[in-house]
Enzyme design. Structure first.
Site, PDB file in Angstrom:
ATOM      1  N   HIS A 271     -39.615 -16.503 -12.291  1.00  0.00           N
ATOM      2  CA  HIS A 271     -40.572 -16.149 -13.340  1.00  0.00           C
ATOM      3  C   HIS A 271     -39.890 -15.764 -14.652  1.00  0.00           C
ATOM      4  CE1 HIS A 271     -43.911 -15.291 -10.166  1.00  0.00           C
ATOM      5  NE2 HIS A 271     -43.496 -16.548 -10.173  1.00  0.00           N
TER       6      HIS A 271
ATOM      7  N   HIS B 217     -41.788 -25.626  -5.136  1.00  0.00           N
ATOM      8  CA  HIS B 217     -42.927 -25.922  -4.273  1.00  0.00           C
ATOM      9  C   HIS B 217     -42.607 -27.008  -3.251  1.00  0.00           C
ATOM     10  CE1 HIS B 217     -46.450 -23.901  -6.546  1.00  0.00           C
ATOM     11  NE2 HIS B 217     -45.315 -23.241  -6.751  1.00  0.00           N
TER      12      HIS B 217
END
Length: 727
Positions: free
Chosen positions: A260, A97
């Site tokens: 993920h 992020h």
């Protein structure tokens, strides 16, 4: 109001403090924002003017830091327990992020400044609870201090997290310097509510240069476009968003699947239980936000994205289980405990597949987001995902490379990379240029080459324009562009309309003749075309100053090299094409923002201050360097002479200006008494007389005694531009 509510010293009420009250922006919302040209001054930097981060980083024991980070990964803290006893996935999310705000449109965003520590990013909805990740790192930052920036530490922690869970990263480079105040130049969107999406128009056309789909998100809405759980539609959002962050389809699949493979999402309860973000949190929380009233507010009771669960049965191990899970089940749409759309396997046995993150007696089914299912449903992503599923080693390499690109894309060329973990392989997205492999020209040869260039028949206007066109592609946001490489002679730059592709070859051919003649001499002393293009501009500026009566030497430092077409990614470089260049009085088409706003935006990308921007405009106009020979703003009867005529004539009260176009973008200046036409101008030209701050600067250069100062200041700003991107 009672006296008890007033300041005991001034007698003022609490709202009457410095910086409060109605601002200029409140009175004049459309006022040109020049503040973005003066960000990050020494006054806001606690490190001091003599601090050299690159030198400090060289003192860092990177292996010792890595060891400390590895130990932290499994040192779970009671105040914020690690999922599965391992902070690795948490740090990957933090690093991702940090880097994931980058967008290719203007090169802004990214991990290069440590801006996740500051507003607005520290309080974005997509960054919920990452404040805790940075607090977990504080003991390490405290230990190593100035030797590593927060910007570098966040990315290195992500790298170490990946390695600690079984995948060797492609590499790591340091060199990111922290900022100390929020970045005001970045346009994050104009929505005034979190997760607003007025950035779309028409048939889901996303506003440039934005990449994220909603205000406060890094990428896409994981539940689907606007929360609609449509995997095919989500795939379109994923493709556009990742493309705007410089990723192709293979890199996108690798990043989504690889990222993920680790960790879980958090949506244990209703988001209404979560308190204000860090910027809005009470002072006693000391910069920590999102305090939750749900259960313990941490561990198994954590609420972050609202989606709940892990993607794989092995959330702290690198393996191929993400694809095993994605393709191994049929999926049912359900809602998380927080009310978010997500998908669970239809097979009831899957409920036993995933261990609980904190309670070994519990198990859960894996989950997929709508965005995850796009890798299975999208006709382009699906074959890539299946190939990666069948070829684990290819997938591992693809993810490692894509992760390196994600976390280093905004750092610019390899010359800026620091540390012992920099990979040897040169990558096309790094905009490589050849190393200097010859002896550089000295002052005598520089003077001789200047004379030959000026004797070649090339005009001051053409030489200045070409040098500017080469150097002004630089943008400090992602350290791309600039004169090094001489890519103005290569696709796509040679074909950009702003570079006048029909006229450009004549200039380049003459400079190449001079280059070839010089380089044909015996010995190892050579000159690159990149250097000659800049040198030609410098020679022209010197001649312009001489024409104005000033004998000056424009600084020139050789050392640029010439890139090849093979070293130049045409698609990647296309985004550097200027939509507008006010310094050349060029604008490709009419935009929703004003030309003067586009000028300030370009000046900011080039690290120019308001005075530098002003003096460059004045000099470029009198040197007749406008696009396509336009006379707009050439307020002089002596073009090619580096004098202050632009300013003295702009500020002349004997001239009356009127608009000649419906959109008030073109103007003519006539004599106040006779009505005789004197000049023509664009908004770019007239803003230096209309805006009070710019007019104040223009008046400095419009004075009768400012001729020498103007020339010297122009040369200083010119030299700065010519050396942008030289590291």
């Amino acid at each position: 109001m009672s006296d008890e509510k007033k300041c005991p010293v001034t007698g003022r009420t609490s709202s009457q403090v410095a910086g409060s009250g109605t601002s200029n922006k409140d009175w004049w919302p459309n006022q040109l924002n020049l503040n973005i040209l003066h960000q990050h001054s020494a006054k806001s930097d606690p490190m001091g003017k003599d601090f050299n981060y690159a030198e400090e980083f060289k003192k860092l024991d990177l292996e010792a830091l890595k060891k400390d980070l590895f130990e932290l990964m499994t040192d779970s803290q009671d105040w914020w327990p690690a999922d599965y006893g391992h902070y690795g996935p948490f740090f990957i999310r933090m690093a991702w992020h940090s880097a994931g705000t980058y967008r290719i449109g203007d090169g802004r965003g990214g991990a290069g400044s440590g801006s996740q520590r500051l507003a607005p990013l520290n309080s974005w909805p997509d960054n919920v609870n990452l404040d805790k990740a940075r607090r977990l790192l504080w003991p390490i930052k405290k230990k190593y201090g100035r030797k590593i920036s927060w910007a570098d530490l966040m990315i290195f922690a992500g790298n170490c997290a990946i390695e600690s869970m079984g995948l060797k990263p492609f590499g790591f480079a340091g060199g990111r310097e922290d900022i100390w105040e929020p970045e005001e130049d970045i346009y994050w969107g104009d929505e005034d509510t979190w997760l607003g999406d007025t950035r779309y128009s028409g048939d889901r056309k996303l506003d440039n240069p934005l990449a994220a789909v909603q205000m406060g998100l890094i990428y896409v809405n994981p539940e689907g476009p606007n929360g609609d759980p449509n995997a095919v539609a989500s795939g379109k959002d994923v493709r556009e968003t990742f493309a705007r962050m410089a990723m192709n389809d293979e890199e996108t699949v690798a990043l989504v699947a690889g990222g993920h493979t680790f960790g879980k999402c958090h949506g244990a309860g209703d988001a209404a239980n979560v308190g204000p973000d860090p910027e809005g949190a009470p002072i006693e929380q000391q910069g920590l936000g999102w305090k939750s009233k749900f259960g313990s507010g941490k561990g198994g009771d954590t609420i972050s994205s609202g989606i709940e669960g892990a993607w794989t049965p092995t959330p702290i191990k690198w393996d191929n289980s993400y694809f095993d899970t994605l393709f191994g089940y049929e999926w049912n749409l359900e809602k998380s405990p927080a009310g978010a759309w997500q998908w669970h396997p239809s097979d009831p046995e899957a409920k036993k597949a995933v261990p609980d993150a904190h309670d070994p007696s519990k198990t859960h089914p894996p989950m997929m987001t709508t965005a995850d299912l796009s890798l299975r449903m999208d006709p382009i992503y699906a074959p890539i995902a299946k190939r990666f599923h069948e070829n684990p080693e290819e997938f591992a390499d693809a993810f490692a490379r894509a992760w390196f690109k994600l976390t280093h894309r905004d750092m610019g060329p390899r010359a800026r990379y620091l540390g012992s973990m920099v990979p040897d392989e040169e990558l096309i997205w790094q905009d490589p240029v050849p190393a200097v492999d010859h002896e550089l020209i000295d002052n005598t040869e520089i003077a001789d080459l200047k004379a030959k260039i000026l004797a070649s028949g090339l005009s001051i206007s053409k030489l200045v324009s070409a040098a500017w066109a080469s150097a002004s592609t630089y943008r400090d946001s992602d350290k791309r562009g600039g004169s090094n490489g001489a890519r103005i002679r290569l696709a796509p730059q040679k074909d950009w309309y702003v570079n006048q592709p029909l006229q450009l070859p004549e200039l380049l051919n003459k400079l190449e003749e001079i280059q070839q003649h010089f380089n044909s001499k015996s010995g190892n002393k050579k000159v690159s075309l990149a250097d000659l293009i800049v040198l030609g501009g410098c020679a022209a500026v010197e001649q312009g100053a001489k024409n104005a009566g000033f004998d000056v030497t424009v600084p020139f430092t050789p050392g640029r090299t010439d890139a090849s077409q093979e070293q130049t990614d045409v698609h990647s470089f296309a985004v550097l094409e200027p939509a507008a260049d006010g310094f050349r009085n060029y604008q490709k088409v009419k935009y929703s923002v004003t030309p003067e706003e586009l000028l300030v935006d370009k000046a900011q990308l080039m690290t120019l201050t308001a005075p530098e921007m002003t003096v460059l405009i004045g000099g470029m106009r009198v040197l007749d360097a406008n696009f396509d020979g336009s006379k707009h703003g050439v307020f002089t009867d002596k073009p090619g002479s580096l004098n202050n005529d632009f300013f003295s004539n702009l500020l002349d009260m004997d001239t009356v200006w009127t608009s000649t176009s419906e959109d008030a973008e073109l103007f003519e200046g006539r004599d106040r008494e006779s009505g005789e036409l004197k000049w023509s101008a664009t908004r770019i030209d007239l803003i230096f007389g209309a805006n009070s701050q710019l007019r104040a600067i223009a008046e400095v250069y419009g004075c009768e005694d400012s001729g020498e100062k103007f020339v010297n200041d122009f040369i200083s700003a010119w030299d700065k531009v010519m050396n942008l991107g030289i590291f």
